[in-house]
Each structure stands twice: as structure tokens, then as C-alpha cells.
Design an enzyme around this catalytic site. Structure first.
Site, PDB file in Angstrom:
ATOM      1  N   GLY A 118      -4.776  -1.707   5.016  1.00  0.00           N
ATOM      2  CA  GLY A 118      -3.963  -2.826   4.537  1.00  0.00           C
ATOM      3  C   GLY A 118      -4.608  -4.181   4.784  1.00  0.00           C
ATOM      4  N   ARG A 119      -5.108  -4.394   6.007  1.00  0.00           N
ATOM      5  CA  ARG A 119      -5.671  -5.709   6.356  1.00  0.00           C
ATOM      6  C   ARG A 119      -7.079  -5.909   5.799  1.00  0.00           C
ATOM      7  NH1 ARG A 119      -4.631  -2.345  10.370  1.00  0.00           N
ATOM      8  NH2 ARG A 119      -6.281  -1.514  11.698  1.00  0.00           N
ATOM      9  N   LYS A 138       9.284  -0.578  14.177  1.00  0.00           N
ATOM     10  CA  LYS A 138       9.876  -0.211  12.876  1.00  0.00           C
ATOM     11  C   LYS A 138      10.965   0.836  13.074  1.00  0.00           C
ATOM     12  CE  LYS A 138       5.792  -0.789   9.917  1.00  0.00           C
ATOM     13  NZ  LYS A 138       4.793  -0.085   9.119  1.00  0.00           N
ATOM     14  N   GLU A 180      -4.693  -6.483  14.852  1.00  0.00           N
ATOM     15  CA  GLU A 180      -4.199  -5.171  14.435  1.00  0.00           C
ATOM     16  C   GLU A 180      -5.334  -4.150  14.495  1.00  0.00           C
ATOM     17  OE1 GLU A 180      -0.628  -4.487  11.547  1.00  0.00           O
ATOM     18  OE2 GLU A 180      -2.419  -4.251  10.326  1.00  0.00           O
ATOM     19  N   HIS A 183      -4.700 -33.162  17.797  1.00  0.00           N
ATOM     20  CA  HIS A 183      -3.556 -33.976  18.215  1.00  0.00           C
ATOM     21  C   HIS A 183      -2.393 -33.101  18.663  1.00  0.00           C
ATOM     22  CE1 HIS A 183      -5.643 -37.524  16.752  1.00  0.00           C
ATOM     23  NE2 HIS A 183      -6.118 -36.701  15.834  1.00  0.00           N
ATOM     24  N   LYS A 241       0.842  -1.204   0.000  1.00  0.00           N
ATOM     25  CA  LYS A 241       0.000   0.000   0.000  1.00  0.00           C
ATOM     26  C   LYS A 241       0.876   1.253   0.000  1.00  0.00           C
ATOM     27  CE  LYS A 241      -3.361   2.438   2.841  1.00  0.00           C
ATOM     28  NZ  LYS A 241      -4.296   2.424   3.951  1.00  0.00           N
ATOM     29  N   GLU A 271      10.639  -4.684   4.395  1.00  0.00           N
ATOM     30  CA  GLU A 271      10.684  -6.105   4.030  1.00  0.00           C
ATOM     31  C   GLU A 271      10.352  -6.277   2.544  1.00  0.00           C
ATOM     32  OE1 GLU A 271       9.072  -4.845   6.643  1.00  0.00           O
ATOM     33  OE2 GLU A 271       9.004  -6.258   8.326  1.00  0.00           O
TER      34      GLU A 271
HETATM   35  O1  F6P Z   1       3.259  -2.796   9.760  1.00  0.00           O
HETATM   36  C1  F6P Z   1       1.888  -2.988   9.654  1.00  0.00           C
HETATM   37  C2  F6P Z   1       1.399  -2.749   8.267  1.00  0.00           C
HETATM   38  O2  F6P Z   1       1.290  -1.388   8.036  1.00  0.00           O
HETATM   39  C3  F6P Z   1       0.076  -3.439   8.032  1.00  0.00           C
HETATM   40  O3  F6P Z   1      -0.996  -2.708   8.509  1.00  0.00           O
HETATM   41  C4  F6P Z   1       0.090  -3.630   6.568  1.00  0.00           C
HETATM   42  O4  F6P Z   1      -0.839  -4.577   6.166  1.00  0.00           O
HETATM   43  C5  F6P Z   1       1.521  -4.052   6.353  1.00  0.00           C
HETATM   44  O5  F6P Z   1       2.257  -3.292   7.286  1.00  0.00           O
HETATM   45  C6  F6P Z   1       2.074  -3.867   4.975  1.00  0.00           C
HETATM   46  O6  F6P Z   1       2.052  -2.516   4.583  1.00  0.00           O
HETATM   47  P1  F6P Z   1       2.232  -2.110   3.081  1.00  0.00           P
HETATM   48  O7  F6P Z   1       1.122  -2.719   2.300  1.00  0.00           O
HETATM   49  O8  F6P Z   1       2.182  -0.610   3.061  1.00  0.00           O
HETATM   50  O9  F6P Z   1       3.558  -2.623   2.605  1.00  0.00           O
END
Ligand code: F6P
Length: 528
Positions: A249-250, A494, A335, A366, A191, A197
Site C-alpha cells: 500500500g505505502r 482495527k 509502517e 518559528h 488495495k 474508512e
Molecule cells: O491500515 C494500514 C493499511 O493497510 C496501509 O498499509 C494501507 O496503505 C492502508 O491501510 C489502506 O489500505 P487499502 O488501500 O487496502 O484501503
């Protein structure tokens, strides 16, 4: 009624015996909600009718807030944004800042469909027909499409899809091992397009692709709100699928973030997925609170966490293809509602959202069900199961799956008394040893669970299940008076990771606490 006053007033009603409560058919009927071909049954909980009435009164503010969300009001008040993931699957006009957002939503969806078709039919083939798609994203830009692609495996007739999320190089390396760069499409899903990452993995993927093809960026697509950043990364705008900041995002897999899923199952099945979610939206918008499935699910959640004080809840799909649903719901719920202050910044007087966890049945039986049956802390269990699998030749398996699902909720409910336990061991032991052995075989019972059933897991049903949980989170958030749509709690980690970057390269760590210094020193020593 003020929320925490209402919660206090309910505490005296928590001691009920579920088996006794189940004798009241009128109560049971009120704890069963239906929508389309789905049925949610919450009668195996300790909630009495009077408490349900109180909780419904406490939810009186939900409809106004719900309508505000669907109508595009800026209900994410800390970020000043509307919350409109429902528009991504909607058909009605929605006005934000005086303009209807739907034409752009439809236009992006149409572009996604064209691109997905081109990938699937081989007309998009910069260096050969695409055989594999790698979605690089994390959190909401990974969990949704990853979960849904596994869930809808019987409908998967497009290229293979892979999901790389972790900054751990092992994730990329293990995925890339089996791939041919010439026939791989990389989708960078972010987003913000700033997530470290995702950008690290995307750069590694581009370098990997660059060793095999002349123009690696031509085999990249991007899903983002930040087109300046996707362009800076080198991705042509024709393969950039944008969305607005009013999609959290979620909550984002219904739009561009769902592109890998759309490529996997095809645009028509993706439409059915959106349609299932839309039908749940319509139900949530129009059904009376007392018959509203997301509302009932939320009230049960509040009963278990805020009233009864159970710290966690387990999501237990008896559906192997829903293996990633607990992880998906973990982000969605924790979240969204893992908050410590109300909308106006006051400290919450009690707990917000619970810990959400789970695994598919029957595997969990199990592993951790021991604790669920005999541990001292009750764990409300949210079971789900289909009437039919997708393997008619293996219907005997499916019958066993259903039987196990029903058996677990029954076992939690009825338990096993000391007398029954004694009968089990009589003949093998006697005297004090019989008593000791019997005590280990007692199940307290009276443990709560809910069960969601549906005919078969197809795209529409999956869409409806996810939308059901989204709205459950919404209702719980409104009742708690919190903002379910920001996530400030992820920021500090972060920031500190950024500050630790130079330190893992050997810079002076004396400003850090003693524990961090000791850990860092040992890690660096082992790298020498
Ligand atoms: O660190 C949390 C977050 O902002 C989530 O809310 C989101 O889904 C994820 O990181 C990834 O963010 P982006 O889509 O901006 O890379």
C-alpha cells in the site's frame, strides 16, 4: 559481521566533533553521493571514516537481497509475496511464479493513460466535463497522490483534485461543499477494498452523487486488487484499474493508486515521475555500496538511531510544495520499519525504525526548531532544497529560502559558545545576571544534519526523491533483519474498533477495561 555486535563496536566512535571531522576533505567526499543532478551531503554528521567502513561491511548482505527484490523473489516472507513496486515504473521483464508481470503492468498503465486523457480532454463527461476529482482512500491509497499532487502544482493543468481520507464526516463534508456532483469524478482507491474508512466515505459519496445524477456509479472509478468487491460496489470494470498483491500500500502510487496524480499533471508528466524513480532504481541496483545514495542515507539513519541512540529524525524540506512529504515518509518509514521482531520471529535486541516527523522550512523555524537547537535530545535533521523555484518573479524569496536552509544546518553544526553568548549580552547586563542571561543564549552545536539538493522540483526529481527514501527503508530493513513489507501492527486497533462499533450504539460495555468504560459512558451521555 552480526548487526548488533557491529552496532556495539561502533558506540565508542560517537563522540566526534563534527567541525573537526569536516576538516578531512577525503571523509567529506565519501559522505557525499551524487545521482543525476541530485547531491546528498552527509558530511555534517558525527560519523568518522572508520565507522563508515564498519557500516559498509555490515551492509554486505544488501546487494543479494536487493537483487532478490528486483527479480521478484517472495521477500515479504510473512505474507509470502514478492515486493515489486519497482516493476510499476520498470522496463525490464520480471518473473513472478514463472510469468512475466510486465505486460499486465504496461497494459494497466496504458488504460490509465487513456482514461486520464479522456477526463482531461472532456471526452469522458457522463453529465458534463469533469472539473473536480475526489480520491477517496487512506494511508498508502491517499498519502502518495495527495503529497505528489501538491508537490507538482506547477505541472497541474488538469481538473482540480481533492483527497478525502478520514472517516470523520468532516473530511467528506468540507470537500463536497464546493463540488458539483454532475462534474465530479470519484476515485475509490483501496488495495483491499475492505478498509472501513474508505468504504464509508465511498458510500456517502455515492449517495451524494445519486441525488444529482441518474447513474452515480458511472462517475466512479476504482483502484484495487479486488475486482469482485469493486464490481459489488457497482463500478464498471472499464473504470477499474487493478494491481497485484506484490505492490505494498505505502509503495503503490507508481501504479493505479497514482491515477488522480496522472489526471492532474497528465500522462507525460506522470511518465517523467516514473522515469525519475526508475533512474534511482538503476542507481541503487548498480552503484557501489560506498557511492550508493540510498545506502548512504540508510547508513546515516542507522548511525543516528541504533548507534547514537537518537529516537527521532526530522524531514525538513525547504520547499513549501513538499509540505506533505514528511507525512508521506512517516508512513513509508514507520509502517515499514516500525517492527519488534526479526524475520524469523525473534525479538529485536534493539530499536528498529525511528520516529519520523517534520514540516517544511522556513515555517518550522518559528515553531519547533527551538527544541532542535537547544533541547537536550539531538534530532538529526534531513534538509532538502532546490536551487530554483518555479516563480522567477519571486526569486528573491527563493534566495532567502536557500539561505535559511543552509543557515540552519550551519547553526546546528557550530552552535554558540558561552563566551560568544556573553558578548551578545554584554552591555545589557552585568555580573550574575549577565551569566544567567548568557547561559540561555548558548547553543551546544555539534548537532547532526544531512542536506539533499537538486536543481528544481519537477516530476522526475520528485520520483527520484521518493524512490531514494523507499530504498533507504529497504536497506535499513535488510540490515536489521526485519520484514519491511508487512504491517501487522495496524490489525489490533482495527479489530477493537469493530468490537467497539456496537458499544458506541449503546450495547453492554462491561467487558471493556475501566478507562474505556468511563470514556464511553461520558461520550454517550453527552450525545443524549
Ligand atoms: O491500515 C494500514 C493499511 O493497510 C496501509 O498499509 C494501507 O496503505 C492502508 O491501510 C489502506 O489500505 P487499502 O488501500 O487496502 O484501503
Amino acid at each position: 559481521m552480526e548487526f548488533w555486535t557491529g552496532i556495539e563496536s561502533l558506540r565508542s566512535q560517537t563522540g566526534g566533533d563534527i567541525a573537526d571531522l569536516l576538516a578531512d576533505e577525503a571523509r567529506n567526499a565519501r559522505l557525499r553521493a551524487r545521482h543525476g543532478a541530485m547531491m546528498f551531503d552527509a558530511s555534517k554528521t558525527s560519523i568518522p571514516t572508520a565507522a563508515l567502513d564498519t557500516l559498509l561491511e555490515m551492509a554486505a548482505g544488501v546487494p543479494a537481497r536487493r537483487d532478490a527484490m528486483f527479480d521478484g523473489a517472495a521477500i515479504n516472507e510473512t505474507e509470502g509475496r514478492a515486493v515489486l513496486h519497482t516493476a510499476l515504473r520498470g522496463t525490464r521483464p520480471v518473473m513472478v511464479d514463472g510469468a512475466d508481470v510486465m505486460p499486465e503492468v504496461q497494459d494497466t498503465l496504458a488504460r490509465m493513460r487513456d482514461f486520464a486523457r479522456a477526463v482531461r480532454d472532456g471526452s469522458f463527461a457522463p453529465n458534463g466535463r469533469i472539473t473536480d476529482v475526489v480520491n477517496i482512500g487512506i494511508g498508502g491509497s491517499d498519502l502518495g497522490p495527495a503529497m505528489a499532487t501538491i508537490a507538482l502544482a506547477p505541472f497541474h493543468d488538469g481538473p482540480r483534485c481533492h483527497f478525502v481520507s478520514n472517516v470523520d464526516g468532516a473530511d467528506w463534508a468540507d470537500t463536497a461543499k464546493g463540488l458539483d456532483p454532475k462534474t465530479t469524478l470519484v476515485i475509490v482507491a483501496s488495495k483491499t477494498f475492505t478498509t472501513i474508512e474508505t468504504l464509508t466515505n465511498a458510500k456517502t459519496a455515492k449517495a451524494w452523487m445519486g441525488e444529482a445524477v441518474a447513474d452515480p456509479a458511472a462517475q466512479f472509478a476504482a483502484l484495487s486488487t479486488a475486482q469482485d468487491k469493486t464490481s459489488a460496489f457497482g463500478i464498471d470494470l472499464s473504470r477499474v484499474f487493478g494491481f497485484a498483491d506484490w505492490v505494498g500500500g505505502r509503495y503503490s502510487m507508481w501504479g493505479p493508486i497514482g491515477l488522480s496524480l496522472m489526471i492532474a499533471i497528465g500522462p507525460d508528466a506522470f511518465d517523467a515521475f516514473l522515469g525519475g524513480a526508475r533512474s534511482m532504481d538503476d542507481h541503487f541496483r548498480t552503484a557501489d555500496l560506498a557511492e550508493n545514495m540510498p545506502v548512504l542515507l540508510a547508513l546515516i539513519g542507522i548511525w543516528h538511531h541504533q548507534v547514537c541512540g537518537y529516537p527521532t529524525r526530522a524531514v525538513l524540506p525547504y520547499d513549501n510544495r513538499l509540505a506533505r512529504l514528511p507525512a508521506y515518509l512517516q508512513q513509508l518509514e514507520m509502517e515499514s520499519n516500525g517492527k519488534g521482531v526479526t524475520m524469523d520471529g525473534a525479538t529485536l535486541p534493539g530499536p528498529a525504525g525511528p520516529v519520523v516527523w517534520g514540516e517544511p522550512g522556513t515555517n518550522g523555524q518559528h515553531a519547533f526548531y527551538q527544541l532542535i537547537h537547544q533541547g537536550r535530545t539531538p534530532v538529526p535533521c534531513e534538509f532538502m532544497v532546490a536551487a530554483k523555484g518555479h516563480e522567477p518573479a519571486l526569486d528573491n524569496h527563493h534566495k532567502l529560502l536557500m539561505a535559511n536552509c543552509l543557515a540552519q544546518s550551519e547553526a546546528l553544526l557550530r552552535g554558540r559558545s558561552l563566551d560568544e553568548a556573553r558578548e551578545k549580552v554584554a552591555g545589557k547586563f552585568e555580573g550574575a545576571e549577565l551569566e544567567r542571561q548568557a547561559a540561555h543564549r548558548v547553543f551546544e552545536g555539534n548537532r547532526p544534519s544531512t542536506t539533499l539538493i537538486y536543481p528544481q522540483l519537477d516530476p522526475a526529481t520528485l520520483g527520484a526523491i521518493v524512490a531514494l527514501y523507499e530504498h533507504r527503508v529497504f536497506v535499513e530493513g535488510v540490515m536489521l533483519g526485519i520484514n519491511s513489507f508487512d504491517q501487522w501492527g495496524v490489525e489490533l486497533g482495527k479489530e477493537l474498533a469493530t468490537s467497539l462499533g456496537p458499544l458506541v450504539d449503546g450495547a453492554d460495555a462491561s467487558g471493556k477495561d475501566a478507562s474505556t468504560q468511563a470514556l464511553l459512558a461520558q461520550l454517550l451521555a453527552w450525545r443524549d
